[in-house]
Design a protein around this motif. Structure first.
Motif, short mmCIF file in Angstrom:
data_model
loop_
_atom_site.label_atom_id
_atom_site.label_comp_id
_atom_site.label_asym_id
_atom_site.label_seq_id
_atom_site.Cartn_x
_atom_site.Cartn_y
_atom_site.Cartn_z
N VAL A 1 0.85 -1.18 0.00
CA VAL A 1 0.00 0.00 0.00
C VAL A 1 0.89 1.24 0.00
CG1 VAL A 1 -1.72 1.31 1.30
CG2 VAL A 1 -1.86 -1.18 1.22
N ALA A 2 0.62 2.15 -0.91
CA ALA A 2 1.36 3.41 -0.97
C ALA A 2 0.52 4.51 -0.33
CB ALA A 2 1.68 3.78 -2.41
N GLY A 3 1.16 5.34 0.46
CA GLY A 3 0.55 6.55 0.98
C GLY A 3 1.02 7.72 0.15
N VAL A 4 0.11 8.66 -0.14
CA VAL A 4 0.44 9.79 -1.00
C VAL A 4 -0.02 11.09 -0.33
CG1 VAL A 4 0.10 10.84 -3.28
CG2 VAL A 4 0.20 8.35 -3.06
N ASP A 5 0.85 12.09 -0.38
CA ASP A 5 0.51 13.42 0.13
C ASP A 5 1.30 14.45 -0.65
OD1 ASP A 5 -0.75 15.36 1.63
OD2 ASP A 5 0.21 14.83 3.53
N GLU A 6 0.95 15.70 -0.42
CA GLU A 6 1.64 16.80 -1.11
C GLU A 6 1.98 17.90 -0.11
OE1 GLU A 6 0.10 19.95 -1.12
OE2 GLU A 6 -1.66 19.12 -0.16
N ALA A 7 2.85 18.79 -0.56
CA ALA A 7 3.18 20.00 0.20
C ALA A 7 3.25 21.15 -0.78
CB ALA A 7 4.52 19.84 0.93
N GLY A 8 2.65 22.26 -0.41
CA GLY A 8 2.80 23.46 -1.23
C GLY A 8 1.62 23.84 -2.08
N ARG A 9 0.41 23.47 -1.69
CA ARG A 9 -0.75 23.91 -2.46
C ARG A 9 -1.03 25.40 -2.25
NH1 ARG A 9 -5.63 19.49 -2.69
NH2 ARG A 9 -6.53 21.04 -4.07
N GLY A 10 -0.83 25.89 -1.05
CA GLY A 10 -1.24 27.24 -0.71
C GLY A 10 -0.26 28.36 -0.94
N PRO A 11 1.04 28.10 -1.04
CA PRO A 11 2.00 29.20 -1.15
C PRO A 11 1.82 30.05 -2.41
CG PRO A 11 3.12 27.22 -0.48
CD PRO A 11 1.72 26.82 -0.85
N LEU A 12 2.37 31.23 -2.35
CA LEU A 12 2.34 32.16 -3.48
C LEU A 12 3.51 31.94 -4.43
CD1 LEU A 12 1.57 35.44 -1.47
CD2 LEU A 12 -0.05 33.80 -2.46
N ALA A 13 4.47 31.11 -4.02
CA ALA A 13 5.68 30.93 -4.83
C ALA A 13 6.16 29.49 -4.73
CB ALA A 13 6.78 31.88 -4.36
N GLY A 14 6.89 29.08 -5.77
CA GLY A 14 7.53 27.77 -5.76
C GLY A 14 6.63 26.65 -6.22
N PRO A 15 7.16 25.43 -6.17
CA PRO A 15 6.43 24.27 -6.68
C PRO A 15 5.47 23.67 -5.67
CG PRO A 15 8.54 23.56 -5.84
CD PRO A 15 8.50 25.06 -5.68
N VAL A 16 4.65 22.75 -6.16
CA VAL A 16 3.94 21.83 -5.29
C VAL A 16 4.70 20.51 -5.41
CG1 VAL A 16 2.23 21.09 -7.04
CG2 VAL A 16 1.68 20.88 -4.63
N VAL A 17 4.94 19.85 -4.29
CA VAL A 17 5.71 18.61 -4.25
C VAL A 17 4.81 17.50 -3.73
CG1 VAL A 17 7.69 17.42 -3.26
CG2 VAL A 17 7.89 19.83 -3.89
N ALA A 18 4.78 16.39 -4.46
CA ALA A 18 4.01 15.23 -4.03
C ALA A 18 4.96 14.08 -3.77
CB ALA A 18 2.99 14.84 -5.09
N ALA A 19 4.59 13.24 -2.80
CA ALA A 19 5.40 12.06 -2.49
C ALA A 19 4.49 10.86 -2.32
CB ALA A 19 6.22 12.28 -1.23
N ALA A 20 5.01 9.71 -2.71
CA ALA A 20 4.35 8.42 -2.49
C ALA A 20 5.32 7.55 -1.71
CB ALA A 20 3.99 7.78 -3.82
N VAL A 21 4.85 6.89 -0.68
CA VAL A 21 5.72 6.09 0.17
C VAL A 21 5.06 4.74 0.48
CG1 VAL A 21 6.86 5.94 2.43
CG2 VAL A 21 6.75 8.14 1.24
N ILE A 22 5.86 3.69 0.33
CA ILE A 22 5.45 2.36 0.78
C ILE A 22 6.36 1.99 1.95
CG2 ILE A 22 5.21 -0.08 0.18
CD1 ILE A 22 4.86 0.80 -2.75
N LEU A 23 5.76 1.75 3.11
CA LEU A 23 6.51 1.45 4.32
C LEU A 23 6.54 -0.06 4.58
CD1 LEU A 23 5.02 4.14 6.71
CD2 LEU A 23 7.30 4.16 5.68
N PRO A 24 7.63 -0.55 5.18
CA PRO A 24 7.66 -1.95 5.60
C PRO A 24 6.87 -2.12 6.89
CG PRO A 24 9.70 -0.87 6.21
CD PRO A 24 8.88 0.15 5.45
N ALA A 25 5.97 -3.05 6.92
CA ALA A 25 5.10 -3.24 8.09
C ALA A 25 5.86 -3.70 9.33
CB ALA A 25 4.01 -4.24 7.76
#
Length: 189
Positions: A1-25
């Motif tokens: 199972v991959a978890g997905v989230d982002e950072a940077g939707r609200g800022p006035l400058a720069g990119p939005v960055v998304a990450a997907a992570v699969i963790l070992p149980a």
């Protein structure tokens, strides 16, 4: 199972960055400090980022969607593009994808479910929030070196009163999002 989230939707400058992570149980010790990145100090996020990125048992995909794309397709579509791209960056496709928020990208390669406040409910989404936030913060610190008058290292591009004052005084720089206010109005004037 991959978890997905982002950072940077609200800022006035720069990119939005998304990450997907699969963790070992089975790695409970490694996972102990992971939680919603917004509830962590910068030092805690950096330490978890190092733990996650150094582990051979953690699978990570990251996507950076630059400000030009955000202005071209809008922040929601840029976020969905980033999330989908982050999942595609994973070494192995996931069996299922859990996405922070109230919607999932339509083109994911696996079944998915959106979870509102998922970064506080799901360890994999929390890990993705840490990876996305630290990656974006590091990018904004690099932008600070080039355009120090905006103080990106401090506010990371968010619309603080100090940032808005700097935009009013100096005008927008090349990484400001031209479709976001108050930049849009300044450029129209």
């Amino acid at each position: 199972v991959a978890g997905v989230d982002e950072a940077g939707r609200g800022p006035l400058a720069g990119p939005v960055v998304a990450a997907a992570v699969i963790l070992p149980a089975e790695e409970e010790e490694m996972l102990r400090g992971i939680k919603d990145s917004k509830k962590m100090t910068e030092e805690e996020r950096e330490a978890c980022y190092e733990t996650l990125t150094q582990s051979k048992k953690v699978t990570i995909g990251v996507s950076v969607i630059e400000h030009e794309v955000i202005d071209e397709i809008n922040i929601l579509q840029a976020t969905m593009l980033g999330m989908s791209s982050a999942v595609k960056q994973l070494e192995e496709p996931p069996d299922f994808v859990l996405v922070d928020g109230n919607r999932c990208p339509s083109d994911l390669s696996a079944p998915s479910q959106a979870i509102v406040k998922g970064d506080s409910k799901c360890m994999a989404i929390a890990a993705a929030s840490i990876i996305a936030k630290v990656t974006r913060d590091r990018i904004m610190k690099e932008h600070h070196e080039r355009w120090p008058v905006y103080d990106f290292a401090q506010h990371k591009g968010y619309g603080t009163s100090r940032h808005v004052a700097a935009i009013s005084k100096h005008g927008p720089c090349p990484i400001h999002r031209k479709t976001f206010e108050p930049i849009k109005s300044l450029l129209a004037a």
